[in-house]
Every structure is written in C-alpha cells, then in structure tokens.
Design a protein around this motif. Sequence first.
Motif, PDB file in Angstrom:
ATOM      1  N   ASN A  42       0.803  -1.163   0.035  1.00 14.39           N
ATOM      2  CA  ASN A  42       0.028  -0.028  -0.140  1.00 14.39           C
ATOM      3  C   ASN A  42       0.751   1.352  -0.021  1.00 14.39           C
ATOM      4  OD1 ASN A  42      -2.429  -1.454   0.044  1.00 14.39           O
ATOM      5  ND2 ASN A  42      -2.562  -1.543   2.166  1.00 14.39           N
ATOM      6  N   ASP A  43       2.255   0.919   0.447  1.00 16.70           N
ATOM      7  CA  ASP A  43       3.027   2.487   0.510  1.00 16.70           C
ATOM      8  C   ASP A  43       3.783   2.306  -0.452  1.00 16.70           C
ATOM      9  OD1 ASP A  43       4.781   0.493   1.293  1.00 16.70           O
ATOM     10  OD2 ASP A  43       5.360   1.143   3.123  1.00 16.70           O
ATOM     11  N   SER A  44       3.738   1.563  -1.851  1.00  9.79           N
ATOM     12  CA  SER A  44       4.579   1.476  -2.793  1.00  9.79           C
ATOM     13  C   SER A  44       5.925   1.286  -2.478  1.00  9.79           C
ATOM     14  CB  SER A  44       4.696   3.052  -3.548  1.00  9.79           C
ATOM     15  OG  SER A  44       4.939   2.943  -4.912  1.00  9.79           O
ATOM     16  N   ASP A  82       4.521  10.858   0.104  1.00  6.76           N
ATOM     17  CA  ASP A  82       3.544  11.369  -0.348  1.00  6.76           C
ATOM     18  C   ASP A  82       3.738  12.803  -0.799  1.00  6.76           C
ATOM     19  OD1 ASP A  82       0.876  12.006  -1.124  1.00  6.76           O
ATOM     20  OD2 ASP A  82       0.099  11.754   0.777  1.00  6.76           O
ATOM     21  N   LEU A 141      -0.457   7.800  -2.546  1.00  3.23           N
ATOM     22  CA  LEU A 141      -1.021   7.189  -1.564  1.00  3.23           C
ATOM     23  C   LEU A 141      -2.456   6.731  -1.517  1.00  3.23           C
ATOM     24  CD1 LEU A 141       1.326   8.162   1.690  1.00  3.23           C
ATOM     25  CD2 LEU A 141       1.420   6.233  -0.126  1.00  3.23           C
TER      26      LEU A 141
END
Length: 480
Positions: free
Chosen positions: A225-227, A319, A440
């Motif tokens: 999910n946080d790349s 982000d 995000l």
Amino acid sequence: MNYSMIIYILGWILSCEGILILPSYIVALVYGEFASGNCLLIAAALCLILGFPITRKKPSDSVFYTKEGFVTVALCWIVISIMGSLPFVFSGVIPNPIDALFETVSGFTTTGASILTDVDAIPKCLIFWRSFTHWIGGMGILVFLLAFIPMNGGYHMNLMKAESPGPSVEKLFPTVQSTAKTLYKMYLFLTVLQVILLLIGKMPLFDALTMTFGTAGTGGFGIHNDSAASYSPYCQYIITIFMILFGVNFSVYFLIMIHKTRKALQTEEIRYYLGIIAACVLIIMFNIRHMYPTLEETFRHAAFQVASIITTTGYSTTDFNYWPELSRNILLLIMFVGACAGSTGGGIKVSRIIILVKSIGQELRHFIHPRSVTKITVDRKVVSSESLRGIYAFLAAYLLIFVISVLLVSLDNLDGITNISAVASAFNNIGPGLNEVGPLANFSVYSNFSTFILTMDMLAGRLEIFPLLLLFTPETWKKF
C-alpha cells in the motif's frame, strides 16, 4: 484491409498471452492459492482455446501496410487487455468488469494507476500477474511476437512502428526479427541485473521480481500500500537508477553494445533527458529541504520521485501531495515530457520536445531573415518534413484528446487538479496524480464512465494515439 492476416496475428497474440499467464499459476501453487490459481488457469485456457486454432493455417496473403499494422496493434492491445482482466473478475478480487479492465490496461500500458484500495490483501499470484503485465507491455507484446515468429511479406516493420513509443523507429539489424530479438535481450539483461542487485539488498525474491517488472516496464504497480516507501535506502537507490536506465532509448544500449559508447553518450536526446532530471532534482531538493532531516534523505526522495514521474513509472517513496507547490508543479510538468523515444516510458517524449523547441527557434529566425533556408537537425541529421508533420499532428491530437478527457471526467465533480493530473497520469502512462489520485491514493473515486474514459486514455497514450483513432475512422474499414 488484410482481415485474414489481422485475425492470424490476433490468434498468435492470444496464444502468447495464454502461455504468459502460466508463470502466475506457478506462483499460485507455490503459495497454496489454489482458488485464485484456478482462475488464472481458466483465463489461460480460454486464451489458448480461442487463439491457437486461428494460428494453424497461415493466410496466403501475408502482406499488410501501415494502415493494417496500426489497426492490428490497436486490436491486439484491446484483446489482451480484455482477456488479461478475466482472472481479476473470476476471482472476485475486482468484480466490476470496467474496474478490472482499467487495472489490466493500466498494467499492460505500464501506467500503474490502480482502483485497488488494499493491495496487501490481494493473493500473491494475482499480484504477480498484475506486475508481470508491466513487463510484457513495456517492450510490447507484438515486439515479443516478432522476435520469435518470422512473418513474410517485408511489411512487418509497420507492427513495430505502431507499437514502439516515439516519433521514429529504426531497425538495428537488416531484419525486424533480429532487431526484436536484440531489444528483448537487452531488456532481459537489465531486468535480471536489477533483480540480482535488489536481492543483494536483501529484498525478498517475490518483491524483487515484481518491483523489477514494474521498473523495467516503467509501470509502477506497487505490491504494498505504501508503494516503495518501506524498502531500504539501498533498494530505493537501485530502483531510481533503473527507472532512469529503462527510460533511455534502447538504441543507446545497442551503440554501447557494439562499442560506440562515445556516440551513444553524445546523443542529443540522452543529454537533454539526463539534464532535465538533474535540474528537476536540484530545484526540488532546494524546495523541500526543510521537510526531511538529512540532505541524503532529501536527495533520495527528490531523485526517486523525479525519476519515477519523468520515466512514467509511478512508484513513490513519500507522499509528494504534501510538497510545496513549486515541487508539485514540476512533477506535473514532467508528466507531459516523459522519457526517451524507443524506451519503455510514456509521455510526449524528450525527442519530440527537442524538435518542437527547435521548430520555435526556426520560426523566429524566419521572422528575422525571411529569405533564409534553415533545417531542423537532431544529432546532425535533418528532421524530414514527414517527421515534422507527424509530430505536429501528434501534438494537436494529444491536446484535443487531453482537453476532452478532462471535461468528461469533470462530470464526477472532483476538483480541477485531481481531474487534470488523473488524465495526465493516464494519458502519459504514469500512475499517480495529485490530490484525490495522489501517490498514496487510488482511482476508485471515479465513476464507471470516467474510469472507462481514463482506460481509453491509457491505451491511446501507450499506442501514441493514432492506432487507436484509426479504429474509429470509417475510411479505415473501406475496401479500395
């Protein structure tokens, strides 16, 4: 229109896709994901059942020209996207067919935009297939086909021209098959090298493979999910370097391979490409210096995000929605610039930008010296009037489609920055945008209608507009 040859190639494309789904099924067996694995197996079987019988008999007339080449490429990309979306629908991971098509088109076009809200919850085998579509689409599935299936008639260069990104495509060898094989050898070499370097950085094998697929195809589907934020600084630097390397014209690597390194590095496009990256990193570093505790971390995040956006990869380590306006606007602008022609990256392409800037200079000189005769040159080669006409037409079509797309997705009543960056992200095959579709966030905020518009934008951007437009031109289907 040579319909029999178009159908024949579609048959081969479906057969290839069926085979290319099988590694994901092996991943399902390794992780014990039998239900999801069966969905992949059913999709692979359908591809082979539909495709293989068509390839049994080659048409007697195998000649096709530019029109047939463009139409074939557009149809092939639509077909592989539809069939590639089936595992997501069958498994129930993405039950909405429009969303599943968006996710798959995003994979094959190496965009990396996603409608998934929790990537970590997806079965490993589907994550693998999702990332593998990046690697397949990066160099192009038709280039893969041309590398292994000889096609008589002498006009198959039209397929490579229609699928390969950039204003011009040249053969590296006398035959298209040799050229395609060489491109894939270089592509595979860089892929394996990155996997090895990430493994040295203690990244798990599954992560190393899937992250490399996204980097090689300049796609950017994160498997978390946080790349890429949770990976070590070493791994982030490796991914940054390889994003930049995969954004380089593969002809440069060919020149290096034949020991013409000096000529390769003197290429105008590569100099401007690296110059733009360096300038953007320095400006953003200065602009965000107060946001991170050390100079190294500031540089790492700035370099990673610039490399990710200009190569249209789409990974992120932070982000950047919270960055100052100057840095955000720089990222928005280089979304349009894109990588080099002949790379796996998207965007307008650096070579087109160079030619357009030189065209402005030429017009100014004509105003000052009306009788002068000047030519636009790149790497000491004169740019033909045909190439110039193609670039001007591309830019006009690009701007028109971009404006129409922004207006259409605006029907969902999201803010202007979100809509503009979403269309820019889809059309330039980047991945993350700004605000509601930031690094995000995801594209699930859009309706089915807007999702379909963005899906078509991704296809148009990957195929450089004209192959897709030809499908909707009535004259294309007339017999002369």
